[in-house]
Design a protein around this motif. Sequence first.
Motif, PDB file in Angstrom:
ATOM      1  N   ARG A  79       7.285   3.165  -1.327  1.00  0.00           N
ATOM      2  CA  ARG A  79       6.672   2.272  -0.733  1.00  0.00           C
ATOM      3  C   ARG A  79       5.420   1.544  -1.605  1.00  0.00           C
ATOM      4  O   ARG A  79       5.310   2.099  -2.749  1.00  0.00           O
ATOM      5  CB  ARG A  79       5.980   2.291   0.466  1.00  0.00           C
ATOM      6  CG  ARG A  79       4.823   3.456   0.425  1.00  0.00           C
ATOM      7  CD  ARG A  79       4.446   3.983   1.762  1.00  0.00           C
ATOM      8  NE  ARG A  79       5.328   4.984   2.173  1.00  0.00           N
ATOM      9  CZ  ARG A  79       5.092   6.099   1.843  1.00  0.00           C
ATOM     10  NH1 ARG A  79       4.207   6.562   1.082  1.00  0.00           N
ATOM     11  NH2 ARG A  79       6.069   7.184   2.246  1.00  0.00           N
ATOM     12  N   LEU A  80       5.002   0.376  -1.535  1.00  0.00           N
ATOM     13  CA  LEU A  80       3.929  -0.080  -2.099  1.00  0.00           C
ATOM     14  C   LEU A  80       2.857  -0.324  -0.976  1.00  0.00           C
ATOM     15  O   LEU A  80       3.262  -0.998  -0.117  1.00  0.00           O
ATOM     16  CB  LEU A  80       4.153  -1.403  -2.631  1.00  0.00           C
ATOM     17  CG  LEU A  80       5.294  -1.354  -3.980  1.00  0.00           C
ATOM     18  CD1 LEU A  80       5.556  -2.676  -4.359  1.00  0.00           C
ATOM     19  CD2 LEU A  80       4.798  -0.574  -5.234  1.00  0.00           C
ATOM     20  N   ASP A  81       1.799   0.620  -1.162  1.00  0.00           N
ATOM     21  CA  ASP A  81       0.975   0.696  -0.058  1.00  0.00           C
ATOM     22  C   ASP A  81      -0.584   0.055  -0.565  1.00  0.00           C
ATOM     23  O   ASP A  81      -1.253   0.438  -1.322  1.00  0.00           O
ATOM     24  CB  ASP A  81       0.533   2.193  -0.104  1.00  0.00           C
ATOM     25  CG  ASP A  81      -0.385   2.557   1.227  1.00  0.00           C
ATOM     26  OD1 ASP A  81      -0.936   1.588   1.670  1.00  0.00           O
ATOM     27  OD2 ASP A  81      -0.504   3.549   1.631  1.00  0.00           O
ATOM     28  N   ALA A  82      -0.852  -0.990   0.318  1.00  0.00           N
ATOM     29  CA  ALA A  82      -2.083  -1.916   0.245  1.00  0.00           C
ATOM     30  C   ALA A  82      -3.260  -1.169   0.572  1.00  0.00           C
ATOM     31  O   ALA A  82      -4.295  -1.542   0.184  1.00  0.00           O
ATOM     32  CB  ALA A  82      -2.001  -3.325   0.828  1.00  0.00           C
ATOM     33  N   GLY A  83      -2.897  -0.013   0.990  1.00  0.00           N
ATOM     34  CA  GLY A  83      -4.429   0.809   1.741  1.00  0.00           C
ATOM     35  C   GLY A  83      -4.843   1.552   0.754  1.00  0.00           C
ATOM     36  O   GLY A  83      -5.826   2.523   1.304  1.00  0.00           O
ATOM     37  N   THR A  84      -4.690   1.508  -0.626  1.00  0.00           N
ATOM     38  CA  THR A  84      -5.147   2.556  -1.349  1.00  0.00           C
ATOM     39  C   THR A  84      -6.723   2.566  -1.473  1.00  0.00           C
ATOM     40  O   THR A  84      -7.391   1.410  -1.695  1.00  0.00           O
ATOM     41  CB  THR A  84      -4.715   2.350  -2.753  1.00  0.00           C
ATOM     42  OG1 THR A  84      -3.520   1.735  -2.871  1.00  0.00           O
ATOM     43  CG2 THR A  84      -4.674   3.721  -3.698  1.00  0.00           C
ATOM     44  N   ASP A  85      -7.436   3.722  -1.392  1.00  0.00           N
ATOM     45  CA  ASP A  85      -8.930   3.424  -1.504  1.00  0.00           C
ATOM     46  C   ASP A  85      -9.400   3.898  -3.015  1.00  0.00           C
ATOM     47  O   ASP A  85      -8.596   4.614  -3.721  1.00  0.00           O
ATOM     48  CB  ASP A  85      -9.486   4.147  -0.299  1.00  0.00           C
ATOM     49  CG  ASP A  85      -9.231   5.682  -0.476  1.00  0.00           C
ATOM     50  OD1 ASP A  85      -9.040   6.171  -1.456  1.00  0.00           O
ATOM     51  OD2 ASP A  85      -9.504   6.334   0.624  1.00  0.00           O
ATOM     52  N   THR A  86     -10.366   3.926  -3.258  1.00  0.00           N
ATOM     53  CA  THR A  86     -11.075   4.266  -4.400  1.00  0.00           C
ATOM     54  C   THR A  86     -12.192   5.325  -4.134  1.00  0.00           C
ATOM     55  O   THR A  86     -13.282   4.539  -3.534  1.00  0.00           O
ATOM     56  CB  THR A  86     -11.580   3.036  -5.648  1.00  0.00           C
ATOM     57  OG1 THR A  86     -10.547   2.030  -5.710  1.00  0.00           O
ATOM     58  CG2 THR A  86     -12.040   3.805  -6.553  1.00  0.00           C
TER      59      THR A  86
END
Length: 723
Positions: free
Chosen positions: A150-157
């Motif tokens: 998947r490509l997950d837009a929810g990545t955090d930093t």
Amino acid sequence: MWKITENSFDPKRLRHFETALTQGNGYVGTRATFDEHYPGEQRTTFVHGVFDDVPVVFTHLVNFPDWTALDIILAGERFSLAEGKLLEYRRRLNLHNGVLTRFVRWESPQGHVSKLIFSRFASLANQHLLCQRVLITPENYSGEVRIESRLDAGTDTMRYQQWNWLDQGVEDGSIWLRLQTSATKIEAAMAQKVFFSGGSEAEILMPNVVKMPSICTSCQAETGQTIYFEKFSSLCTSRECEDPKSGSLSILAEMAQEPWEAAYAANEQAWQKEWDRNDVLIEGDAEAQLALRFSIYHLLIAAPRTDEQVNIGAKTLSGYGYHGHAFWDTEIFMLPFFTFTRPEIARNLLSYRYHNLPGAREKALEGGFQGAQFPWESAGDGREVTPTWVPDPADRKSLIRIWTGDIEIHISSDIAFAIVQYWRLSGDDAFMAQRGAEVILDSAKFWASRLEWNPQTSQYHLSNVIGPDEYHDHVDDNAFTNYLTRWHLHTAVALAEWLKTYDAQAASLLFTKLGVDEQSLADWATMADQLYCPGENNQGLIEQFGGYFQRVDALASDFDPRTESVQSILGIEGANASQVLKQPDVMMLMYLLPELFSHETIQANYDYYTPRTDLTFGSSLGPSIQAIMATRLGSQADAYENFMRAARADIEDVRGNASDGIHGASAGGLWQAAVFGFGGLRVEDDYWYVKPHLPAHWKRLQFKFVWRGQEQLVDIRAQEEQS
Ligand code: BGC
């Protein structure tokens, strides 16, 4: 000697290996986390120049959607090293082509044994392309092999959500995702496509789940049958691409017939070309050889090849440490490697400082000064981004004031120094005339406004600074800072004269732009002459700063045995009150400006300051410089000890903080220690020579560098050294 290997899996070293085996191509960097996830991991993919605002530390590299993630379900059971039994495990990073391979034999909780071979690389041939492959063989069962990607837009930093989701879809057999950073408004697009073969006819579904477009593939596999799964991801941003979505989709659409083989070969070829220019060969010391190639690899994967608006962070693109911010680590420690072997990259990195002159001017103005004052920490737009406060590691509820952004000012001269070094090596007059001169002259203007006249001494001084040794802050007349400033002002005057002859019109335009005239140049020359630079005392010692010798005398070894820095033991105030240094300071000065000091003076200062320097747990920037100075003084044992200290910084994780990212300055310093230290390469205005000092067990040291556009080869053999 090209492979970094991990022969068994130890969860305690998870994050260390994630850093050490980081992959990249000068555009993107991805830590070596497991495709299938593991508890406690730190999954990051950073792209040069893509920063966004965060509280306290101002700005941070943004963590991209993870291109490596795979959910692997084998006959209904999720593959995970946290469960079942690990029968065999080997991981290997091939430094020669940047390919990371993992071999696993795993027994599931239900007793199903599978063999999995993972490979991946960030293509050096196409910096927007990321390639991944898994071969799965069920050994004692048959059943469904299912892989979800998947490509997950929810990545955090670090728990901050920096992405705003824009759009997503499925097109031409690829999934895609568009995102935008919250404050800096940089758009990014990623696309992904998979190929699946080997079992029964594959089923491929592309559920367009909101904020998480996915690809689910499955097939039936028989015992002993190998399933091939290949996945290609592409990534573009609005920083370099007008339409990131089309950019990333077209990369996947244009993939060759046998995409893995073709991309693999192109990547390998690109790496071969790199190593042809950069490799340093050491014979007679396998550990040093591997460590040096490891360092060069990490410099190469962090090096921007097509972008002059970015710099290399202190921890490269390999971890959260220092938030992606760039320091003097680039110009003084990493840049020489590029200046000497890849001048095009050095030019890009120095151009970053030129393009960011507005940020440096802003900083000077805010401090009440003129000209350009470069920030101690710099990120996307060249403004000062050093955090003012950070949590105290000993007591997370209290804060520590960080002063480096306010008063560690030597960086402006460090940048000037690196520009002159690049110019000397490359002979790139056009760069100097069009960019370098503006940086050097405008920062000279800053120095002229920053110097303080003292009528009592009838000299200029610089009070309230931090030198390279950060255990001592708020000091006056730091020798390194003052000598470098004097060098900077003299250099600026000479450079202005050169520019007038090289291109009178450009000189006149630049002087008008900067408000510099003949009188300013004359003033700079006088100020340089009248700037107090501490001379030798009766023991031949240069005092690191005014009053240093009055601090409590202590040696770093007084605190041994230990596993932490002298500052952690004594506390900030305690270390400040002592003579122990975090990293070489006077030695650093003598390294950069050796012509100012006699052999005897260098020896006396080396003998005094070395035992007072916290080389084991102080700054990782120290050992390589210490090694070079030791070679110059003929202290071969000390030189080798410090060389290996730098060599092991990240491979062995000697400081215990490799999980934060690669120590880029140590990597660059290691190259300098090999080439300038043991190799003894010295460059004069019109010629170069070597004065080798090989460690006794080294049989050969070979390296290349570029001198005025021509490749030079140095091949030192042990016998030749003795003759
Ligand atoms: C060092 C500095 C260095 C910074 C980033 C600090 O611990 O003292 O010299 O620039 O780390 O690597």
